[in-house]
Design a protein around this motif. Structure first.
Motif, PDB file in Angstrom:
ATOM      1  N   THR A   3      28.212  40.328 107.924  1.00 30.86           N
ATOM      2  CA  THR A   3      28.656  41.683 107.630  1.00 30.86           C
ATOM      3  C   THR A   3      29.042  41.805 106.156  1.00 30.86           C
ATOM      4  OG1 THR A   3      30.915  41.104 108.263  1.00 30.86           O
ATOM      5  CG2 THR A   3      29.484  42.014 109.983  1.00 30.86           C
ATOM      6  N   THR A   4      29.338  43.043 105.737  1.00 28.24           N
ATOM      7  CA  THR A   4      29.764  43.319 104.364  1.00 28.24           C
ATOM      8  C   THR A   4      31.150  43.945 104.379  1.00 28.24           C
ATOM      9  OG1 THR A   4      27.485  43.643 103.606  1.00 28.24           O
ATOM     10  CG2 THR A   4      29.239  44.572 102.242  1.00 28.24           C
ATOM     11  N   SER A   5      32.045  43.402 103.568  1.00 26.23           N
ATOM     12  CA  SER A   5      33.386  43.944 103.415  1.00 26.23           C
ATOM     13  C   SER A   5      33.590  44.371 101.967  1.00 26.23           C
ATOM     14  CB  SER A   5      34.449  42.909 103.791  1.00 26.23           C
ATOM     15  OG  SER A   5      34.446  42.660 105.174  1.00 26.23           O
ATOM     16  N   ALA A   6      34.573  45.239 101.767  1.00 27.76           N
ATOM     17  CA  ALA A   6      34.948  45.660 100.417  1.00 27.76           C
ATOM     18  C   ALA A   6      36.460  45.595 100.320  1.00 27.76           C
ATOM     19  CB  ALA A   6      34.448  47.074 100.129  1.00 27.76           C
ATOM     20  N   GLY A   7      36.958  45.208  99.153  1.00 28.45           N
ATOM     21  CA  GLY A   7      38.391  45.047  99.026  1.00 28.45           C
ATOM     22  C   GLY A   7      38.892  45.321  97.618  1.00 28.45           C
ATOM     23  N   LEU A   8      40.224  45.340  97.505  1.00 31.58           N
ATOM     24  CA  LEU A   8      40.895  45.635  96.253  1.00 31.58           C
ATOM     25  C   LEU A   8      41.788  44.453  95.863  1.00 31.58           C
ATOM     26  CD1 LEU A   8      41.213  48.078  94.251  1.00 31.58           C
ATOM     27  CD2 LEU A   8      43.392  48.528  95.406  1.00 31.58           C
ATOM     28  N   LEU A   9      41.803  44.143  94.572  1.00 27.96           N
ATOM     29  CA  LEU A   9      42.666  43.106  94.025  1.00 27.96           C
ATOM     30  C   LEU A   9      43.636  43.772  93.046  1.00 27.96           C
ATOM     31  CD1 LEU A   9      43.226  40.017  93.896  1.00 27.96           C
ATOM     32  CD2 LEU A   9      41.679  39.937  91.929  1.00 27.96           C
ATOM     33  N   PRO A  10      44.810  44.198  93.505  1.00 24.57           N
ATOM     34  CA  PRO A  10      45.792  44.765  92.571  1.00 24.57           C
ATOM     35  C   PRO A  10      46.268  43.691  91.590  1.00 24.57           C
ATOM     36  CG  PRO A  10      46.306  45.381  94.844  1.00 24.57           C
ATOM     37  CD  PRO A  10      45.282  44.278  94.896  1.00 24.57           C
ATOM     38  N   TYR A  11      46.583  44.109  90.371  1.00 25.56           N
ATOM     39  CA  TYR A  11      47.111  43.169  89.391  1.00 25.56           C
ATOM     40  C   TYR A  11      48.182  43.865  88.554  1.00 25.56           C
ATOM     41  CZ  TYR A  11      44.270  45.513  85.784  1.00 25.56           C
ATOM     42  OH  TYR A  11      43.732  46.434  84.932  1.00 25.56           O
ATOM     43  N   ARG A  12      49.010  43.046  87.916  1.00 31.23           N
ATOM     44  CA  ARG A  12      50.029  43.603  87.020  1.00 31.23           C
ATOM     45  C   ARG A  12      50.234  42.656  85.846  1.00 31.23           C
ATOM     46  NH1 ARG A  12      55.594  42.797  90.667  1.00 31.23           N
ATOM     47  NH2 ARG A  12      55.685  40.503  90.556  1.00 31.23           N
ATOM     48  N   ARG A  13      50.589  43.250  84.705  1.00 26.70           N
ATOM     49  CA  ARG A  13      50.906  42.495  83.504  1.00 26.70           C
ATOM     50  C   ARG A  13      52.400  42.202  83.484  1.00 26.70           C
ATOM     51  NH1 ARG A  13      46.681  40.331  80.533  1.00 26.70           N
ATOM     52  NH2 ARG A  13      45.134  41.891  79.986  1.00 26.70           N
ATOM     53  N   LEU A  14      52.768  41.006  83.034  1.00 26.16           N
ATOM     54  CA  LEU A  14      54.158  40.626  82.922  1.00 26.16           C
ATOM     55  C   LEU A  14      54.649  40.860  81.500  1.00 26.16           C
ATOM     56  CD1 LEU A  14      54.074  37.304  84.972  1.00 26.16           C
ATOM     57  CD2 LEU A  14      54.609  39.620  85.769  1.00 26.16           C
ATOM     58  N   PRO A  15      55.956  41.036  81.304  1.00 22.37           N
ATOM     59  CA  PRO A  15      56.482  41.323  79.966  1.00 22.37           C
ATOM     60  C   PRO A  15      56.065  40.307  78.913  1.00 22.37           C
ATOM     61  CG  PRO A  15      58.179  41.691  81.616  1.00 22.37           C
ATOM     62  CD  PRO A  15      57.012  41.086  82.340  1.00 22.37           C
ATOM     63  N   GLY A  16      55.972  39.042  79.274  1.00 17.33           N
ATOM     64  CA  GLY A  16      55.584  38.019  78.304  1.00 17.33           C
ATOM     65  C   GLY A  16      54.090  37.916  78.071  1.00 17.33           C
ATOM     66  N   GLY A  17      53.310  38.792  78.698  1.00 12.56           N
ATOM     67  CA  GLY A  17      51.867  38.773  78.524  1.00 12.56           C
ATOM     68  C   GLY A  17      51.114  38.084  79.639  1.00 12.56           C
ATOM     69  N   GLY A  18      51.836  37.565  80.650  1.00 16.09           N
ATOM     70  CA  GLY A  18      51.165  36.906  81.771  1.00 16.09           C
ATOM     71  C   GLY A  18      50.525  37.901  82.726  1.00 16.09           C
ATOM     72  N   LEU A  19      49.877  37.356  83.733  1.00 18.27           N
ATOM     73  CA  LEU A  19      49.146  38.159  84.712  1.00 18.27           C
ATOM     74  C   LEU A  19      49.484  37.681  86.115  1.00 18.27           C
ATOM     75  CD1 LEU A  19      46.745  40.200  85.357  1.00 18.27           C
ATOM     76  CD2 LEU A  19      45.255  38.180  85.249  1.00 18.27           C
ATOM     77  N   GLU A  20      49.604  38.621  87.048  1.00 22.16           N
ATOM     78  CA  GLU A  20      49.745  38.299  88.462  1.00 22.16           C
ATOM     79  C   GLU A  20      48.812  39.190  89.266  1.00 22.16           C
ATOM     80  OE1 GLU A  20      54.309  36.685  89.073  1.00 22.16           O
ATOM     81  OE2 GLU A  20      53.942  38.845  89.275  1.00 22.16           O
ATOM     82  N   VAL A  21      48.310  38.639  90.379  1.00 20.85           N
ATOM     83  CA  VAL A  21      47.453  39.404  91.285  1.00 20.85           C
ATOM     84  C   VAL A  21      48.105  39.438  92.668  1.00 20.85           C
ATOM     85  CG1 VAL A  21      45.350  38.864  90.022  1.00 20.85           C
ATOM     86  CG2 VAL A  21      46.071  37.380  91.904  1.00 20.85           C
ATOM     87  N   LEU A  22      47.780  40.459  93.431  1.00 21.44           N
ATOM     88  CA  LEU A  22      48.364  40.621  94.758  1.00 21.44           C
ATOM     89  C   LEU A  22      47.376  40.160  95.821  1.00 21.44           C
ATOM     90  CD1 LEU A  22      50.939  41.935  96.160  1.00 21.44           C
ATOM     91  CD2 LEU A  22      49.391  43.824  96.700  1.00 21.44           C
ATOM     92  N   LEU A  23      47.797  39.204  96.640  1.00 26.19           N
ATOM     93  CA  LEU A  23      47.003  38.750  97.770  1.00 26.19           C
ATOM     94  C   LEU A  23      47.801  38.927  99.051  1.00 26.19           C
ATOM     95  CD1 LEU A  23      45.392  35.404  96.488  1.00 26.19           C
ATOM     96  CD2 LEU A  23      44.377  37.694  96.517  1.00 26.19           C
ATOM     97  N   GLY A  24      47.084  39.006 100.163  1.00 19.49           N
ATOM     98  CA  GLY A  24      47.719  39.110 101.462  1.00 19.49           C
ATOM     99  C   GLY A  24      47.495  37.850 102.277  1.00 19.49           C
ATOM    100  N   HIS A  25      48.527  37.455 103.046  1.00 20.85           N
ATOM    101  CA  HIS A  25      48.421  36.297 103.927  1.00 20.85           C
ATOM    102  C   HIS A  25      47.931  36.768 105.291  1.00 20.85           C
ATOM    103  CE1 HIS A  25      49.828  33.137 106.728  1.00 20.85           C
ATOM    104  NE2 HIS A  25      49.561  32.329 105.726  1.00 20.85           N
ATOM    105  N   MET A  26      46.881  36.155 105.788  1.00 21.05           N
ATOM    106  CA  MET A  26      46.283  36.582 107.043  1.00 21.05           C
ATOM    107  C   MET A  26      47.241  36.341 108.208  1.00 21.05           C
ATOM    108  SD  MET A  26      42.257  35.583 106.518  1.00 21.05           S
ATOM    109  CE  MET A  26      42.481  34.064 105.589  1.00 21.05           C
ATOM    110  N   GLY A  27      47.328  37.321 109.111  1.00 19.28           N
ATOM    111  CA  GLY A  27      48.282  37.266 110.199  1.00 19.28           C
ATOM    112  C   GLY A  27      47.755  36.553 111.439  1.00 19.28           C
ATOM    113  N   GLY A  28      48.652  36.333 112.385  1.00 19.88           N
ATOM    114  CA  GLY A  28      48.281  35.710 113.652  1.00 19.88           C
ATOM    115  C   GLY A  28      48.675  34.255 113.721  1.00 19.88           C
ATOM    116  N   PRO A  29      48.731  33.685 114.926  1.00 20.81           N
ATOM    117  CA  PRO A  29      49.188  32.301 115.110  1.00 20.81           C
ATOM    118  C   PRO A  29      48.293  31.258 114.458  1.00 20.81           C
ATOM    119  CG  PRO A  29      48.334  33.228 117.167  1.00 20.81           C
ATOM    120  CD  PRO A  29      48.449  34.359 116.208  1.00 20.81           C
TER     121      PRO A  29
END
Length: 213
Positions: A3-29
């Motif tokens: 199959t084909t999926s589509a998704g988004l990778l949110p990101y943000r800049r940190l005050p010192g110039g660094g970078l962070e991205v947002l990921l999700g942890h898959m749910g379930g046992p």
């Protein structure tokens, strides 16, 4: 059939110039005690005839359980990868505003699964049980392996252009094919030899590409 999926990778800049991205942890046992390989961008399968970018935004909103903040700049297209299962994943990245929604508590979609496997018992679990802002190296280590390429591509897209030299204010000179400032001679009594050709500010940008770059 893959199959084909589509998704988004949110990101943000940190005050010192660094970078962070947002990921999700898959749910379930199955994923509850797993970390490496258990994180994913916010994605889901396309509806019939759905435009992929629109699907990526819809899925991200559904998995977070909230409306996405409007973009401050066009979303960055990150291309596609193919996961080990054969699934094709398309992705875009979006800058997350400083005053964006609080992600401490998410209330996204749930899915019904059989658990334990082959038991005939059905339970409902969240598709994503939590999200986290991660530096790129951690994101690559924790994400589904094929999705690490999206982090690489985002870093490349956000990297400053190379091959440029920032020059001080003033006149600019070309000396035997190189670029430099037009300074006076060390004794302060005259200009450098005539092989130096000066150009006024109006015809030279403050940031100039090196020759051969």
């Amino acid at each position: 059939m893959p199959t084909t999926s589509a998704g988004l990778l949110p990101y943000r800049r940190l005050p010192g110039g660094g970078l962070e991205v947002l990921l999700g942890h898959m749910g379930g046992p199955f994923w509850a005690r797993k970390d490496a390989g258990a994180w994913t961008l916010l994605k889901g399968e396309l509806d019939p005839d759905e435009e992929p970018h629109a699907a990526a935004l819809r899925e991200a909103s559904e998995e977070l359980g909230m409306a996405l903040p409007p973009p401050s700049a066009p979303d960055i297209e990150l291309g596609e990868v193919r996961q080990r299962s054969g699934k094709k994943v398309l992705a875009w990245a979006r800058a997350w505003p400083e005053d964006g929604p609080d992600l401490a508590q998410i209330a996204g979609n749930t899915v019904e699964i059989e658990w334990p496997p082959r038991s005939g018992r059905r339970i409902e679990v969240p598709e994503i049980d939590r999200v986290a802002w991660l530096p790129p190296d951690d994101a690559r280590r924790l994400a589904v392996s094929a999705q690490a390429a999206f982090v690489d591509r985002l870093e490349e897209a956000l990297a400053p252009p190379c091959g440029y030299l920032t020059l001080p204010l003033g006149r600019v000179s070309v000396v035997r094919g190189s670029i430099g400032t037009d300074n006076r001679s060390p004794n302060g009594r005259g200009r450098r030899p005539s092989r130096t050709r000066s150009a006024p500010n109006s015809s030279w940008p403050r940031s100039t590409r090196r020759r051969g770059s």
